[in-house]
Write a protein that holds these residues in place. Structure first.
Motif, PDB file in Angstrom:
ATOM      1  N   GLU A  55      -3.795  12.393   5.095  1.00 48.50           N
ATOM      2  CA  GLU A  55      -3.404  11.136   5.739  1.00 48.50           C
ATOM      3  C   GLU A  55      -3.558   9.961   4.774  1.00 48.50           C
ATOM      4  O   GLU A  55      -2.707   9.069   4.722  1.00 48.50           O
ATOM      5  CB  GLU A  55      -4.254  10.901   6.998  1.00 48.50           C
ATOM      6  N   LYS A  56      -4.639   9.969   3.990  1.00 47.72           N
ATOM      7  CA  LYS A  56      -4.817   8.903   2.991  1.00 47.72           C
ATOM      8  C   LYS A  56      -3.680   8.927   1.978  1.00 47.72           C
ATOM      9  O   LYS A  56      -3.133   7.885   1.608  1.00 47.72           O
ATOM     10  CB  LYS A  56      -6.161   9.086   2.266  1.00 47.72           C
ATOM     11  N   ILE A  57      -3.334  10.129   1.527  1.00 47.72           N
ATOM     12  CA  ILE A  57      -2.252  10.254   0.539  1.00 47.72           C
ATOM     13  C   ILE A  57      -0.931   9.808   1.150  1.00 47.72           C
ATOM     14  O   ILE A  57      -0.151   9.088   0.507  1.00 47.72           O
ATOM     15  CB  ILE A  57      -2.162  11.715   0.022  1.00 47.72           C
ATOM     16  N   SER A  58      -0.671  10.211   2.387  1.00 45.15           N
ATOM     17  CA  SER A  58       0.564   9.800   3.067  1.00 45.15           C
ATOM     18  C   SER A  58       0.650   8.279   3.171  1.00 45.15           C
ATOM     19  O   SER A  58       1.700   7.682   2.934  1.00 45.15           O
ATOM     20  CB  SER A  58       0.647  10.410   4.469  1.00 45.15           C
ATOM     21  N   VAL A  62       3.422   5.836   1.479  1.00 50.78           N
ATOM     22  CA  VAL A  62       4.180   4.826   2.235  1.00 50.78           C
ATOM     23  C   VAL A  62       4.114   3.481   1.502  1.00 50.78           C
ATOM     24  O   VAL A  62       5.125   2.786   1.347  1.00 50.78           O
ATOM     25  CB  VAL A  62       3.628   4.683   3.674  1.00 50.78           C
ATOM     26  N   GLU A  63       2.912   3.122   1.051  1.00 50.70           N
ATOM     27  CA  GLU A  63       2.745   1.872   0.299  1.00 50.70           C
ATOM     28  C   GLU A  63       3.528   1.906  -1.004  1.00 50.70           C
ATOM     29  O   GLU A  63       4.136   0.916  -1.406  1.00 50.70           O
ATOM     30  CB  GLU A  63       1.262   1.621   0.015  1.00 50.70           C
ATOM     31  N   THR A  67       6.483  -0.522  -2.085  1.00 46.13           N
ATOM     32  CA  THR A  67       6.418  -1.228  -3.377  1.00 46.13           C
ATOM     33  C   THR A  67       7.692  -0.984  -4.186  1.00 46.13           C
ATOM     34  O   THR A  67       8.256  -1.916  -4.772  1.00 46.13           O
ATOM     35  CB  THR A  67       5.184  -0.760  -4.177  1.00 46.13           C
ATOM     36  N   ASN A  68       8.157   0.259  -4.197  1.00 45.49           N
ATOM     37  CA  ASN A  68       9.406   0.583  -4.903  1.00 45.49           C
ATOM     38  C   ASN A  68      10.578  -0.207  -4.338  1.00 45.49           C
ATOM     39  O   ASN A  68      11.418  -0.724  -5.079  1.00 45.49           O
ATOM     40  CB  ASN A  68       9.707   2.081  -4.804  1.00 45.49           C
ATOM     41  N   SER A 170       4.543  -3.426 -10.218  1.00 50.86           N
ATOM     42  CA  SER A 170       4.474  -2.210 -11.039  1.00 50.86           C
ATOM     43  C   SER A 170       3.022  -1.811 -11.283  1.00 50.86           C
ATOM     44  O   SER A 170       2.675  -0.621 -11.268  1.00 50.86           O
ATOM     45  CB  SER A 170       5.199  -2.426 -12.368  1.00 50.86           C
ATOM     46  N   THR A 171       2.161  -2.829 -11.498  1.00 54.30           N
ATOM     47  CA  THR A 171       0.730  -2.576 -11.658  1.00 54.30           C
ATOM     48  C   THR A 171       0.142  -1.985 -10.377  1.00 54.30           C
ATOM     49  O   THR A 171      -0.659  -1.048 -10.421  1.00 54.30           O
ATOM     50  CB  THR A 171      -0.013  -3.884 -12.023  1.00 54.30           C
ATOM     51  N   LEU A 172       0.558  -2.553  -9.236  1.00 56.95           N
ATOM     52  CA  LEU A 172       0.103  -2.048  -7.933  1.00 56.95           C
ATOM     53  C   LEU A 172       0.538  -0.600  -7.754  1.00 56.95           C
ATOM     54  O   LEU A 172      -0.243   0.244  -7.287  1.00 56.95           O
ATOM     55  CB  LEU A 172       0.682  -2.910  -6.808  1.00 56.95           C
TER      56      LEU A 172
END
Length: 359
Positions: A55-58, A62-63, A67-68, A170-172
């Motif tokens: 769930e954390k990875i999902s 999503v973030e 961002t993309n 991009s850093t994020l």
């Protein structure tokens, strides 16, 4: 002497009873089944830790996707600003050349419209007025060029700000990737614990096969009832028309793979499945487990009804979500390596609440 003989006899009796007289305690069928269920629970506890990582990875994926999208959107803005800057530069050059040309024509050839205006003056005061008019016109053109230059400067600064924003995003994105890799490493450790738990449960392979068979059988019966439109479960739970439609839609996706960040229609993560299923019925759910838990109305675990969302983990920050189907069963996309399926709610170690989205 008699006391010693009596004592000796008592010792003999006790030793005899110890080895041959005491019958072993027999485990009842319920005790045995509880032992098997405990083995299942150990596996589910390990699965639960894996699900937390998933769930954390999902959520991070999503973030990353958001961002993309922002990066791509800003890149389009930068391209548009570049085109505007190029067009503004052409305007500045063109206006400046036109002004120079007019000035040269006026003062070299003497036949510019400016001279016609001067020579057509009716009086000296009219001449002064016309000269001032010419001066204002020329001044206006110069100021117009200056305004265009300022516009270009604003566009250039705006482009720089956008480029800086892309750099920050991009850093994020890189930071999110590092977090994903860190959680993946943590997940590997939990997978080891899961493997150990499964190794223990294999000691009861035949017995567990029966229990899992019972779960599968109940799932098939429930699935058939939902498909047939049955509105009361075998345990007497009422299934509303909307809940029935939701469960029918969920049934359409049984067997589809769990994939991080996936929202359907061919692969899902846990909240991606609930969002998709409810969405097909025109009911809007937010994207993640962390936000879906704030939707609808809180329902105590014991009061859950078919069609409710069921959450696992802490009240404020759950790590897993599914859809309650009735008869103690729910439909969910469990974790990586698994598929959308029915599971038994009572075997989930940290079922904490339900949320009523419909009705």
């Amino acid at each position: 002497m008699k006391v010693k003989i009596v004592s000796f006899i008592l010792v003999i009796v006790l030793v005899s009873e110890l080895f041959i007289g005491i019958k072993p305690i027999q485990a009842t069928p319920n005790d045995t089944k509880n032992q098997y269920v405990e083995a299942i629970m150990k596996v589910e506890e390990a699965n639960d830790e894996v699900r937390k990582c998933d769930e954390k990875i999902s959520q991070l994926i999503v973030e990353q996707n958001d961002t993309n999208s922002k990066i791509e959107s800003i890149k389009v803005e930068i391209e548009n600003k570049e085109k505007e800057i190029e067009k503004t530069e052409e305007t500045i050059v063109g206006d400046a050349e036109e002004l120079k040309k007019r000035v040269r024509t006026t003062y070299k050839n003497g036949n510019d419209i400016t001279l016609d205006i001067v020579f057509d003056a009716k009086s000296f005061s009219d001449l002064l007025y016309r000269r001032e008019l010419i001066r204002n016109i020329t001044g206006y053109e110069v100021r117009a060029i200056d305004r265009t230059k300022e516009a270009k400067k604003t566009l250039v600064n705006c482009k720089k700000d956008l480029e800086k924003e892309v750099e920050n995003l991009s850093t994020l994105k890189e930071d999110l990737q590092k977090q994903i890799e860190s959680i993946q490493a943590e997940k590997v450790e939990h997978e080891k614990v899961k493997t150990e738990a499964e190794a223990v449960s294999k000691q009861y392979a035949e017995q567990l096969k029966v229990i899992y068979g019972e779960i599968e059988s109940k799932a098939q019966i429930l699935q058939a009832q939902i498909s047939a439109g049955v509105k009361v479960t075998s345990t007497g739970e009422t299934v509303s028309e909307t809940a029935l439609a939701i469960l029918k839609e969920a049934n359409n996706h049984l067997g589809k793979k769990y994939v991080w960040g996936a929202t359907g229609p061919n692969t899902f993560d846990c909240s991606g499945l609930t969002q998709y299923v409810y969405g097909k019925l025109g009911i809007s759910l937010t994207r993640t487990t962390y936000t879906q838990v704030r939707q609808g109305q809180y329902v105590a675990p014991k009061d859950v009804q078919p069609g409710d969302l069921v959450f696992f983990g802490s009240i404020r920050s759950p790590h897993h979500v599914g859809i309650y189907a009735g008869d103690g069963m729910f439909i969910h996309a469990p974790q990586t390596g698994d598929v959308v399926k029915y599971s038994k709610l009572s075997y989930m170690p940290d079922y904490t609440q339900a949320r009523r989205i419909i009705g």
